[in-house]
Motif scaffolding. Structure first.
Motif, mmCIF file in Angstrom:
data_model
loop_
_atom_site.group_PDB
_atom_site.id
_atom_site.type_symbol
_atom_site.label_atom_id
_atom_site.label_comp_id
_atom_site.label_asym_id
_atom_site.label_seq_id
_atom_site.Cartn_x
_atom_site.Cartn_y
_atom_site.Cartn_z
ATOM 1 N N ALA A 155 51.129 95.875 -43.183
ATOM 2 C CA ALA A 155 52.403 95.817 -42.465
ATOM 3 C C ALA A 155 52.323 96.464 -41.085
ATOM 4 C CB ALA A 155 53.490 96.493 -43.297
ATOM 5 N N ILE A 156 51.663 97.612 -40.999
ATOM 6 C CA ILE A 156 51.566 98.314 -39.715
ATOM 7 C C ILE A 156 50.756 97.494 -38.720
ATOM 8 C CG2 ILE A 156 50.871 100.443 -38.571
ATOM 9 C CD1 ILE A 156 53.187 100.726 -40.549
ATOM 10 N N ASP A 157 49.641 96.901 -39.191
ATOM 11 C CA ASP A 157 48.840 96.039 -38.335
ATOM 12 C C ASP A 157 49.670 94.854 -37.849
ATOM 13 O OD1 ASP A 157 46.312 94.921 -37.209
ATOM 14 O OD2 ASP A 157 46.606 93.401 -38.764
ATOM 15 N N GLY A 158 50.497 94.285 -38.757
ATOM 16 C CA GLY A 158 51.351 93.168 -38.392
ATOM 17 C C GLY A 158 52.349 93.543 -37.313
ATOM 18 N N LEU A 159 52.972 94.720 -37.442
ATOM 19 C CA LEU A 159 53.943 95.162 -36.443
ATOM 20 C C LEU A 159 53.293 95.328 -35.071
ATOM 21 C CD1 LEU A 159 55.929 97.860 -38.472
ATOM 22 C CD2 LEU A 159 56.733 95.596 -37.802
ATOM 23 N N PHE A 160 52.111 95.958 -35.029
ATOM 24 C CA PHE A 160 51.430 96.173 -33.752
ATOM 25 C C PHE A 160 50.961 94.856 -33.137
ATOM 26 C CE2 PHE A 160 50.994 100.669 -35.035
ATOM 27 C CZ PHE A 160 51.378 101.266 -33.844
ATOM 28 N N ARG A 161 50.492 93.919 -33.988
ATOM 29 C CA ARG A 161 50.022 92.643 -33.446
ATOM 30 C C ARG A 161 51.176 91.802 -32.904
ATOM 31 N NH1 ARG A 161 46.120 89.396 -37.257
ATOM 32 N NH2 ARG A 161 46.745 87.834 -35.698
ATOM 33 N N VAL A 162 52.306 91.809 -33.587
ATOM 34 C CA VAL A 162 53.473 91.095 -33.075
ATOM 35 C C VAL A 162 53.899 91.692 -31.737
ATOM 36 C CG1 VAL A 162 55.906 90.554 -33.454
ATOM 37 C CG2 VAL A 162 54.290 90.361 -35.340
ATOM 38 N N TYR A 163 53.902 93.017 -31.651
ATOM 39 C CA TYR A 163 54.286 93.700 -30.410
ATOM 40 C C TYR A 163 53.334 93.351 -29.261
ATOM 41 C CZ TYR A 163 55.041 97.478 -27.080
ATOM 42 O OH TYR A 163 55.276 98.190 -25.929
ATOM 43 N N ARG A 164 52.005 93.368 -29.541
ATOM 44 C CA ARG A 164 51.020 93.087 -28.497
ATOM 45 C C ARG A 164 50.999 91.606 -28.105
ATOM 46 N NH1 ARG A 164 47.443 96.131 -31.740
ATOM 47 N NH2 ARG A 164 46.396 94.173 -32.279
ATOM 48 N N GLU A 165 51.057 90.730 -29.098
ATOM 49 C CA GLU A 165 50.852 89.305 -28.855
ATOM 50 C C GLU A 165 52.132 88.559 -28.474
ATOM 51 O OE1 GLU A 165 49.020 87.859 -32.419
ATOM 52 O OE2 GLU A 165 47.361 89.307 -32.307
ATOM 53 N N GLU A 166 53.296 89.048 -28.948
ATOM 54 C CA GLU A 166 54.533 88.295 -28.750
ATOM 55 C C GLU A 166 55.641 89.096 -28.084
ATOM 56 O OE1 GLU A 166 55.583 85.987 -32.330
ATOM 57 O OE2 GLU A 166 53.653 86.593 -33.156
ATOM 58 N N GLY A 167 55.445 90.395 -27.940
ATOM 59 C CA GLY A 167 56.435 91.216 -27.254
ATOM 60 C C GLY A 167 57.389 91.919 -28.209
ATOM 61 N N PHE A 168 58.060 92.945 -27.679
ATOM 62 C CA PHE A 168 58.954 93.766 -28.490
ATOM 63 C C PHE A 168 60.111 92.979 -29.068
ATOM 64 C CE2 PHE A 168 62.737 96.477 -28.852
ATOM 65 C CZ PHE A 168 62.269 97.430 -29.754
ATOM 66 N N ARG A 169 60.682 92.083 -28.266
ATOM 67 C CA ARG A 169 61.861 91.324 -28.716
ATOM 68 C C ARG A 169 61.545 90.478 -29.939
ATOM 69 N NH1 ARG A 169 65.066 88.293 -24.058
ATOM 70 N NH2 ARG A 169 66.361 87.895 -25.903
ATOM 71 N N ARG A 170 60.292 90.023 -30.043
ATOM 72 C CA ARG A 170 59.917 89.182 -31.181
ATOM 73 C C ARG A 170 59.992 89.954 -32.499
ATOM 74 N NH1 ARG A 170 60.310 84.107 -32.798
ATOM 75 N NH2 ARG A 170 58.614 83.468 -34.176
#
Length: 288
Positions: free
Chosen positions: A142-157
């Motif tokens: 889950a933590i890896d998923g949160l960081f990857r979404v933040y890096r790859e798609e931005g905070f709003r995503r």
């Protein structure tokens, strides 16, 4: 002689703990529900889907995304149960049903918003099992998923689907917590029920059925929104129209596995919560 433990009330974090414990048991059902909801065409029964996942991915695939599921419960459920429990103790244990609905709805909306990032990662990790290997996101946890979404798609995503998640949390908490309290109180007012697991089971079963019916349309929209590719839908209305192409029943897709999952989850959550209350809760007088 009456059991003095029955005068105890829950601590604010007991709901999150109980929900996380229940999620460990019901996670495979939640995974199957998400997989059914994200299918736009074709029909497959939950039994055939279970066999397909096990044959192609192995038994452990039924627990894909368990870390995100636990993180979701520790954010979403801790928030909504915590706000409801603290609020209920402030306004009084015997407050009217309207007050309970208002409190539960507010608590659920807050929980839905807080739990959106973990919920989105949870949906994606669960949905990975039905994608071809080259299309999978393959979040490690889950933590890896949160960081990857933040890096790859931005905070709003991270808050994609927050509107439907908040609305769903609003309805879910009314159906689950407020109705549980109301049904439990009604049962205890008769001479046939006492504050014991039998009463907790009946009240939680009724609450699970009510909550599933109230939230299923929003749950379908939330799941589709969180699992969509960036830019696939212009907004909630576009997503609504897309789902409506299936007809009215499209909004209740996955209803049976949703109830099969939510029913046991609700029952286990309240059985665990009541045991936490009875054994580790706060005495009413001390709480006051």
């Amino acid at each position: 002689m009456s059991d003095p433990r029955k005068n105890r009330v829950s601590r604010w974090y007991f709901g999150g703990m109980a929900s996380a414990g229940a999620a460990c048991v019901t996670h495979p059902l939640d995974l199957l529900k998400v997989t059914l909801q994200t299918q736009q065409e074709g029909k497959i029964s939950i039994v055939r889907l279970t066999g397909k996942v096990i044959r192609e991915q192995g038994v452990l695939a039924l627990y894909n995304g368990i870390s995100a599921s636990l993180l979701r419960q520790m954010t979403y459920s801790t928030t909504r149960f915590g706000i409801y429990e603290v609020g209920k103790q402030s306004i009084g244990q015997d407050s009217g049903f309207l007050a309970k609905i208002t409190l539960a709805g507010s608590a659920g909306a807050a929980g839905g918003l807080v739990g959106t990032p973990a919920d989105m990662v949870n949906v994606r990790m669960q949905n990975d099992v039905k994608l071809p290997p080259e299309s999978r996101r393959n979040y490690k946890n889950a933590i890896d998923g949160l960081f990857r979404v933040y890096r790859e798609e931005g905070f709003r995503r991270l808050f994609s689907g927050a509107t439907t998640a908040t609305m769903r949390g609003f309805m879910m908490t009314i159906g689950q917590i407020a109705f549980y309290d109301q049904v439990k109180s009604a049962l205890l007012s008769t001479e046939h029920f006492e504050d014991n697991p039998k009463t907790h089971f009946v009240a939680s079963l009724a609450a699970g059925a009510i909550a599933t019916t109230l939230t299923q349309p929003l749950d379908v929209l939330k799941t589709r929104s969180m699992n969509a590719k960036p830019g696939e839908f212009k907004g909630l209305w576009d997503l609504f129209l897309y789902t409506a192409k299936l007809g009215p029943l499209g909004f209740f897709k996955g209803y049976i596995p949703a109830f099969v999952r939510l029913g046991p989850h609700t029952i286990l959550t309240f059985l665990l919560l009541e045991q936490l209350r009875l054994n580790f809760g706060i005495d009413k007088q001390k709480s006051a």
